[in-house]
Design an enzyme around this catalytic site. Structure first.
Site, PDB file in Angstrom:
ATOM      1  N   GLU A 158     -16.142  32.402 -11.196  1.00  0.00           N
ATOM      2  CA  GLU A 158     -17.139  32.172 -12.249  1.00  0.00           C
ATOM      3  C   GLU A 158     -18.380  32.985 -11.922  1.00  0.00           C
ATOM      4  O   GLU A 158     -18.848  32.959 -10.778  1.00  0.00           O
ATOM      5  CB  GLU A 158     -17.508  30.685 -12.336  1.00  0.00           C
ATOM      6  CG  GLU A 158     -18.664  30.448 -13.300  1.00  0.00           C
ATOM      7  CD  GLU A 158     -19.077  28.995 -13.455  1.00  0.00           C
ATOM      8  OE1 GLU A 158     -18.205  28.112 -13.366  1.00  0.00           O
ATOM      9  OE2 GLU A 158     -20.280  28.754 -13.650  1.00  0.00           O
ATOM     10  N   GLU A 163     -28.112  31.652 -16.880  1.00  0.00           N
ATOM     11  CA  GLU A 163     -27.995  30.209 -17.113  1.00  0.00           C
ATOM     12  C   GLU A 163     -29.392  29.609 -16.974  1.00  0.00           C
ATOM     13  O   GLU A 163     -30.140  29.990 -16.077  1.00  0.00           O
ATOM     14  CB  GLU A 163     -27.049  29.612 -16.063  1.00  0.00           C
ATOM     15  CG  GLU A 163     -26.923  28.107 -16.133  1.00  0.00           C
ATOM     16  CD  GLU A 163     -25.959  27.553 -15.083  1.00  0.00           C
ATOM     17  OE1 GLU A 163     -25.612  28.271 -14.125  1.00  0.00           O
ATOM     18  OE2 GLU A 163     -25.551  26.395 -15.225  1.00  0.00           O
TER      19      GLU A 163
END
Ligand SMILES: *[C@@H]1O[C@H](CO)[C@@H](O)[C@H](O)[C@H]1NC(C)=O
Length: 268
Positions: A158, A163
């Site tokens: 990932e 974010e």
């Protein structure tokens, strides 16, 4: 986003990578020239105006459905496009059953929007990708927007290209395992303005990649992903809520906007 999968990765990734040796020997000149020009310019696989032809490039929700590891359930109605800008809107909702992910339950307090790229992305030996987009991202407590790559099979890999976890900061993360993660947070200036984020991913070895993260043209950090070569990724844009960004989230609606998504393929 720390995606929790129900399945441990059973793929012998190192073995797979070993089956694709790096091309180190001298290549015929024509091939070498062709490779060099292609590697230098790259090939655009998602063009900047992709939201103008949404159905060609994007699908609604997560690749696995409407729920993940936070307080929002995704719904197609919460996704809109206009003038090549994608807007995801989270609105408070009541009476929703909890979301279940990785054996855990998450109370659902919002309906929100998520899209993922129809195309999958696999870094080939000697290759890589650039992912770039402009964002207007909320940073209030309980808002958890992200632009991220996650493994098609198993988890990790990932890479959180960008974010925002409700702290006023932006996070750049790469996961080797759930506990072995490089996480880099920096202050996110003026969230009401557009900011450009770019991640450059290239092979560092036969099995591993490096990822350089840029914000508004400035280089922020470099991270390394183990066994990322030859592993397929989904690209996701989501407005998750609560979860890692704290709760309660805002009582009014929240939006996350993105434009000029561009993915360039540098694979040989
Ligand atoms: C992940 O693995 C790579 C390759 O072995 C290594 O360089 C990197 O430091 C690791 N990251 C973390 C956070 O341990």
């Amino acid at each position: 986003m720390r995606r929790v999968s129900l399945f441990a990765s059973a793929l012998p990734l190192a073995g797979l990578a070993a089956a694709y040796p790096r091309v180190d020997g001298p290549a015929p000149q024509a091939a070498a020239v062709q490779f060099a020009s292609r590697a230098a310019t790259g090939k655009t696989v998602i063009p900047k105006d992709s939201f103008n032809s949404f159905d060609t490039h994007w699908s609604y929700n997560y690749p696995w459905g409407t729920d993940h590891n936070g307080g929002a359930r995704m719904n197609k109605q919460k996704v809109s496009t206009a003038n090549d800008v994608l807007t995801l809107t989270a609105s408070p909702a009541t009476g929703e059953p909890p979301a279940t992910n990785g054996g855990q339950q998450y109370p659902v307090h919002y309906l929100s929007g998520t899209v993922f790229a129809k195309q999958q992305f696999t870094v080939k030996p000697g290759g890589g990708y650039d992912f770039e987009a402009d964002f207007k991202a909320p940073v209030a407590k309980g808002t958890w927007p992200a632009f991220w790559l996650t493994a098609v099979k198993g988890w990790p890999p990932e890479i959180d290209i960008a974010e925002w976890k409700g702290s006023g900061k932006i996070s750049f993360n790469t996961f080797n395992t759930s506990s072995q993660v490089a996480a880099h947070d920096v202050t996110y200036p003026s969230p009401e303005n557009w900011h450009t984020i770019r991640a450059q991913i290239r092979t560092a070895s036969a099995t591993d990649v490096w990822v350089k993260f840029f914000m508004d043209g400035g280089e922020i950090t470099t991270q390394y992903g183990k066994n990322y070569v030859n592993s397929a990724f989904y690209l996701i844009v989501d407005l998750q809520m609560e979860g890692s960004s704290g709760s309660p989230g805002p009582s009014a609606g929240t939006t996350f906007q993105i434009r000029n998504v561009q993915v360039t393929d540098y694979n040989p």
